[in-house]
Design a protein around this motif. Structure first.
Motif, short mmCIF file in Angstrom:
data_model
loop_
_atom_site.label_atom_id
_atom_site.label_comp_id
_atom_site.label_asym_id
_atom_site.label_seq_id
_atom_site.Cartn_x
_atom_site.Cartn_y
_atom_site.Cartn_z
N ILE A 165 0.84 -1.20 0.00
CA ILE A 165 0.00 0.00 0.00
C ILE A 165 0.87 1.25 0.00
N CYS A 166 0.51 2.17 -0.87
CA CYS A 166 1.13 3.49 -0.88
C CYS A 166 0.12 4.49 -0.32
N PHE A 167 0.45 5.08 0.82
CA PHE A 167 -0.41 6.08 1.44
C PHE A 167 0.05 7.47 1.00
N VAL A 168 -0.88 8.27 0.49
CA VAL A 168 -0.57 9.63 0.04
C VAL A 168 -1.29 10.61 0.96
N ARG A 169 -0.51 11.40 1.71
CA ARG A 169 -1.11 12.38 2.62
C ARG A 169 -1.23 13.71 1.88
N VAL A 170 -2.39 13.89 1.28
CA VAL A 170 -2.61 15.02 0.36
C VAL A 170 -2.41 16.36 1.05
N ARG A 171 -2.73 16.44 2.34
CA ARG A 171 -2.63 17.72 3.06
C ARG A 171 -1.19 18.24 3.13
N LEU A 172 -0.20 17.35 2.90
CA LEU A 172 1.20 17.76 2.97
C LEU A 172 1.70 18.37 1.67
N HIS A 173 0.87 18.33 0.63
CA HIS A 173 1.29 18.92 -0.64
C HIS A 173 0.75 20.33 -0.77
N LYS A 174 1.63 21.23 -1.13
CA LYS A 174 1.23 22.62 -1.40
C LYS A 174 1.67 22.96 -2.82
N GLN A 175 0.73 23.44 -3.61
CA GLN A 175 1.03 23.77 -5.00
C GLN A 175 2.15 24.80 -5.08
N GLY A 176 3.15 24.49 -5.92
CA GLY A 176 4.26 25.41 -6.11
C GLY A 176 5.39 25.24 -5.12
N GLU A 177 5.21 24.39 -4.12
CA GLU A 177 6.26 24.21 -3.10
C GLU A 177 7.47 23.46 -3.66
N GLN A 178 7.21 22.53 -4.59
CA GLN A 178 8.29 21.82 -5.28
C GLN A 178 8.13 22.04 -6.79
N SER A 179 9.23 21.94 -7.50
CA SER A 179 9.17 22.09 -8.95
C SER A 179 8.44 20.91 -9.56
#
Length: 460
Positions: free
Chosen positions: A214-228
């Motif tokens: 299982i790959c768990f993706v914690r969407v709340r940790l992503h901020k648009q533009g924070e990484q290229s």
């Protein structure tokens, strides 16, 4: 839902006669692309069309009756003067434009990638790219992923596979991504890439009810533009390549859980979503077993309407929305669901930094060359046995058994050279991914079970 440990249809162990005929046809065509000739005296395989319908997919010949259309066989043929010695051309073929595909069935531009690969790479380069992609997989299983994804149409499966090889070697440079890995990124101070690993934006942990990692993706940790965008794509491929190594046969797909807890529009970013969909549909076919979208808020409904329009119907059918822990338990045992999601798995993702000497084996060129030479010899034996298997007859039956034995040796051999090809991951450092390819997500449970608590009553 299938029984854990059972083998799904369309795999090497469960092929019907018609599906096996398609696999032979695919191998025959692929070996031509790779410039691997059949031994002298061997007969060409029968290309009689299969007509049975198996597992809901028509397993039929897809060659057009229109004689004006150039078939893939003509595409791959090379004109030679009688008696003239055969020379390998600088490119696999310059006739890529002759293949005819319905544009509506080429969502990701595979035909263009296919032509580019044939025009720019030699047969031996394409062959090397294929065997590099195989890694620890059963070679048959890898080809079958593309066949199933293209409804057993050999021409389309070949175009998709060669396009993927071109993407891996030329566009994404997958070997560099996994070869440099976390240690290389940390040394180069690649903060965009390392930040995602350190925060655990997504992590691999545990098994669902069908034994899929299982790959768990914690969407709340992503901020648009924070990484290229480039870093996001590299991180996505890195996780997918790591997950590939965690597939334990007969399991050949993974589960993905998007944890939407705390989601807001600040977390919404269409570009990485589109890229992930492209990876699953175009370059890692038949790799997604199930996808759970957990605790999606009401505002996600309009976003989902957009995303669903991008999805292939087969991929869309694997996506389920869960609201409660009980919903999730239909797919994942509660003891395997992390506590942060309401389960009883007492485990939290913690990133362990690379150590200075963990990737020293990557620099051992002598050992790498020795192992690659041994693997190359196994590959040649496999290809020779494949030609005999395609030809059929009594020799073909013997070759079929030989191919299985060599495939097992190729898988074992990969793990012997893995540390000379791939930088270590957090999963290697924490003992989840073992040197022999085995996976232990639950080692912490054994440690906890071995710990004996002492109470006041135990003290004299």
């Amino acid at each position: 839902m299938s029984t854990p440990g059972s083998i799904a249809p369309g795999r090497p162990e469960t092929l019907t006669k018609e599906e096996e005929a398609k696999l032979k046809e695919f191998w025959n065509t692929a070996l031509k692309v790779f410039g691997v000739s059949a031994p002298e005296g061997s007969e060409s395989p029968s290309q009689a069309p299969a007509t049975a319908e198996e597992n809901g997919d028509p397993v039929t010949s897809h060659t057009s009756p229109d004689k004006k259309k150039k078939t893939l066989g003509r595409l791959l043929s090379r004109k030679e003067k009688t008696g003239a010695p055969r020379k390998e051309p600088p490119a696999a073929t310059d006739a890529g434009a002759d293949i005819a595909l319905d544009a509506s069935d080429d969502k990701y531009g595979h035909t263009k990638e296919f032509k580019a690969a044939l025009a720019s790479q030699t047969p031996s380069e394409l062959r090397d790219a294929f065997w590099s992609m195989v890694k620890c997989d059963n070679p048959d299983a890898l080809l079958l992923r593309f066949l199933r994804a293209r409804k057993w149409d050999v021409d389309k499966a070949l175009v998709m596979m060669v396009a993927t090889m071109n993407w891996r070697s030329k566009d994404m440079n997958v070997q560099t991504v996994v070869g440099k890995g976390e240690g290389g990124a940390a040394a180069e101070k690649d903060n965009d890439f390392m930040m995602q690993l350190r925060m655990g934006k997504c992590y691999l942990h545990g098994l669902d009810k069908e034994g899929r990692p299982i790959c768990f993706v914690r969407v709340r940790l992503h901020k648009q533009g924070e990484q290229s965008e480039e870093s996001l794509e590299r991180y996505t491929v890195y996780i997918m390549e790591t997950a590939r190594l965690m597939l334990q046969p007969p399991v050949d797909t993974a589960a993905v859980v998007f944890d939407m807890t705390g989601f807001s529009m600040a977390n919404m970013d269409y570009a990485p979503v589109k890229y992930l969909i492209k990876c699953f549909e175009a370059h890692y076919p038949e790799s997604l077993g199930i996808c759970l979208v957990h605790k999606a808020p009401w505002l996600f409904s309009s976003i989902w309407a957009v995303i669903k329009g991008w999805l292939d119907p087969v991929v869309a059918s694997k996506i389920h929305f869960t609201k409660t822990i009980e919903d999730m338990e239909a797919f994942i045992p509660k003891e395997n669901i992390p506590r942060e999601l309401g389960g009883s798995e007492d485990w939290t993702y913690t990133y362990v930094e690379p150590t200075p000497d963990e990737n020293v084996p990557l620099e051992d060129e002598a050992r790498k060359n020795t192992l690659q030479s041994a693997r190359g010899e196994l590959v040649r034996k496999y290809e020779s046995a494949t030609h005999a298997w395609i030809a059929g007859g009594e020799a073909g039956e013997i070759a079929a058994a030989e191919r299985k034995a060599i495939a097992r040796k190729l898988a074992t051999g990969y793990w012997e050279m893995d540390k000379n090809l791939r930088a270590r991951t957090v999963y290697d450092r924490t003992g989840v991914l073992l040197p022999n390819g085995q996976v232990d997500f639950y080692g912490h449970r054994k440690k906890n079970a071995g710990a004996v608590e002492t109470s006041e009553d135990d003290i004299d």
